[in-house]
Design a protein around this motif. Structure first.
Motif, mmCIF file in Angstrom:
data_model
loop_
_atom_site.group_PDB
_atom_site.id
_atom_site.type_symbol
_atom_site.label_atom_id
_atom_site.label_comp_id
_atom_site.label_asym_id
_atom_site.label_seq_id
_atom_site.Cartn_x
_atom_site.Cartn_y
_atom_site.Cartn_z
ATOM 1 N N GLN A 125 0.814 -1.211 0.000
ATOM 2 C CA GLN A 125 0.000 0.000 0.000
ATOM 3 C C GLN A 125 0.855 1.272 0.000
ATOM 4 O O GLN A 125 0.369 2.349 -0.339
ATOM 5 C CB GLN A 125 -0.928 0.022 1.224
ATOM 6 C CG GLN A 125 -1.968 -1.085 1.242
ATOM 7 C CD GLN A 125 -2.743 -1.100 2.549
ATOM 8 O OE1 GLN A 125 -2.424 -1.841 3.477
ATOM 9 N NE2 GLN A 125 -3.757 -0.255 2.626
ATOM 10 N N LEU A 126 2.105 1.151 0.370
ATOM 11 C CA LEU A 126 2.996 2.308 0.474
ATOM 12 C C LEU A 126 4.051 2.351 -0.625
ATOM 13 O O LEU A 126 4.580 3.426 -0.931
ATOM 14 C CB LEU A 126 3.719 2.295 1.834
ATOM 15 C CG LEU A 126 2.845 2.375 3.089
ATOM 16 C CD1 LEU A 126 3.712 2.163 4.324
ATOM 17 C CD2 LEU A 126 2.123 3.719 3.177
ATOM 18 N N ALA A 127 4.375 1.206 -1.206
ATOM 19 C CA ALA A 127 5.522 1.091 -2.102
ATOM 20 C C ALA A 127 5.434 2.034 -3.300
ATOM 21 O O ALA A 127 4.389 2.176 -3.932
ATOM 22 C CB ALA A 127 5.661 -0.348 -2.583
ATOM 23 N N THR A 128 6.552 2.684 -3.594
ATOM 24 C CA THR A 128 6.683 3.516 -4.792
ATOM 25 C C THR A 128 6.858 2.597 -5.998
ATOM 26 O O THR A 128 7.554 1.582 -5.910
ATOM 27 C CB THR A 128 7.912 4.433 -4.647
ATOM 28 O OG1 THR A 128 7.767 5.212 -3.452
ATOM 29 C CG2 THR A 128 8.056 5.362 -5.839
ATOM 30 N N ASP A 129 6.221 2.933 -7.126
ATOM 31 C CA ASP A 129 6.318 2.065 -8.302
ATOM 32 C C ASP A 129 7.759 2.041 -8.819
ATOM 33 O O ASP A 129 8.528 2.983 -8.617
ATOM 34 C CB ASP A 129 5.355 2.534 -9.394
ATOM 35 C CG ASP A 129 5.718 3.895 -9.935
ATOM 36 O OD1 ASP A 129 6.493 3.973 -10.897
ATOM 37 O OD2 ASP A 129 5.227 4.904 -9.360
ATOM 38 N N PRO A 130 8.164 0.948 -9.498
ATOM 39 C CA PRO A 130 9.556 0.784 -9.941
ATOM 40 C C PRO A 130 10.074 1.933 -10.802
ATOM 41 O O PRO A 130 11.243 2.330 -10.651
ATOM 42 C CB PRO A 130 9.515 -0.527 -10.729
ATOM 43 C CG PRO A 130 8.384 -1.287 -10.114
ATOM 44 C CD PRO A 130 7.358 -0.255 -9.749
ATOM 45 N N ALA A 131 9.241 2.475 -11.693
ATOM 46 C CA ALA A 131 9.691 3.574 -12.554
ATOM 47 C C ALA A 131 10.021 4.810 -11.724
ATOM 48 O O ALA A 131 11.020 5.506 -11.975
ATOM 49 C CB ALA A 131 8.621 3.896 -13.596
ATOM 50 N N SER A 132 9.203 5.084 -10.705
ATOM 51 C CA SER A 132 9.458 6.247 -9.852
ATOM 52 C C SER A 132 10.691 6.039 -8.987
ATOM 53 O O SER A 132 11.460 6.970 -8.736
ATOM 54 C CB SER A 132 8.234 6.523 -8.959
ATOM 55 O OG SER A 132 7.122 6.900 -9.740
ATOM 56 N N ARG A 133 10.919 4.830 -8.528
ATOM 57 C CA ARG A 133 12.119 4.535 -7.745
ATOM 58 C C ARG A 133 13.375 4.829 -8.565
ATOM 59 O O ARG A 133 14.352 5.386 -8.061
ATOM 60 C CB ARG A 133 12.145 3.061 -7.331
ATOM 61 C CG ARG A 133 11.279 2.722 -6.137
ATOM 62 C CD ARG A 133 11.423 1.258 -5.796
ATOM 63 N NE ARG A 133 10.114 0.615 -5.761
ATOM 64 C CZ ARG A 133 9.905 -0.685 -5.669
ATOM 65 N NH1 ARG A 133 10.943 -1.508 -5.621
ATOM 66 N NH2 ARG A 133 8.692 -1.174 -5.631
ATOM 67 N N GLU A 134 13.310 4.447 -9.828
ATOM 68 C CA GLU A 134 14.455 4.681 -10.710
ATOM 69 C C GLU A 134 14.715 6.180 -10.869
ATOM 70 O O GLU A 134 15.876 6.616 -10.851
ATOM 71 C CB GLU A 134 14.186 4.042 -12.074
ATOM 72 C CG GLU A 134 15.371 4.088 -13.019
ATOM 73 C CD GLU A 134 15.090 3.390 -14.336
ATOM 74 O OE1 GLU A 134 15.885 3.586 -15.285
ATOM 75 O OE2 GLU A 134 14.087 2.650 -14.420
#
Length: 238
Positions: A125-134
């Protein structure tokens, strides 16, 4: 403390061979008495009992007893915080524990229902999506090493029970000012901005996880952008 008395002088015309010895013994007696007196006083002072500081109540303990749902949730959050990596970090005079205790657990604007809901939030519910993490790590490569990131992770992990290492991996943008999908994303230098960013990330990430009203409880306004502006100018109810 009694002043040290003068040592008695031996008589210049002793009347027998034992007189000098008696005088010496008389002279030594007051010195021994004074020495004992000093020794006893120092011993007493050195072993004086130290009064323990009164135990501080757990923030939010007033909400409910240990057998109530909210009481259990609050105590679990506080217990986790005491063992949390990063809880020794201080920003603008606050540790993660003191800021969460004051702004969340003890806040009369934050409801019992919101606290119980926090304790049930999951990592996905909190995790940032992989593209945004990059994007985050491209702009701020050392994002996860910043004290403000560890500070924010400590608060959010204590509140939810999510493993802090997993939370840091999933949300490298925690503690950064701005948002991954905007031109504004940076590591604030000033401690005032760092502290307000940490607290706003706490409330807004949980708002995004479905806990409505938390931004309003802490910042006076629920909207994500408006509450961030209130945070940036040093506002808030904490």
């Amino acid at each position: 403390m009694d002043p040290i008395r003068s040592r008695p002088r031996a008589l210049s015309t002793p009347t027998s061979s034992t007189r000098p010895q008696a005088s010496t013994q008389q002279a030594a007696a007051p010195a021994r008495a004074n020495a004992v007196g000093h020794s006893q006083l120092n011993t007493f002072q050195g072993t004086a009992p130290v009064r323990a500081a009164p135990a501080q109540p757990t923030p939010g303990a007033w909400r409910g007893g240990p057998d109530t749902e909210v009481g259990k949730a609050v105590q679990a959050m506080w217990d986790r915080m005491q063992q949390m990596p990063g809880n020794d970090i201080s920003i603008k005079g606050d540790t993660p524990a003191s800021l969460m205790g004051r702004a969340i657990l003890d806040s009369k604007h934050v409801t019992n229902e919101q606290l119980i809901a926090m304790s049930k939030v999951k990592l996905e519910q909190l995790a940032t999506d992989p593209a945004s993490r990059e994007k985050v790590l491209k702009k701020v490569p050392n994002a996860r090493e910043l004290p403000v990131h560890k500070f924010t992770v400590a608060m959010l992990s204590a509140a939810t029970g999510i493993d802090p290492q997993k939370l840091s991996e999933a949300c490298p943008d925690l503690g950064l000012t701005g948002a991954p999908n905007t031109p504004l994303l940076y590591a604030a230098k000033g401690e005032g901005m760092q502290r307000s960013t940490a607290l706003h990330d706490f409330t807004d990430y949980l708002r995004g996880a479905g806990i409505k009203g938390l931004n309003k409880a802490v910042w006076g306004v629920e909207n994500r952008i408006l509450s961030a502006l209130v945070s940036a100018v040093g506002g808030g109810r904490y």
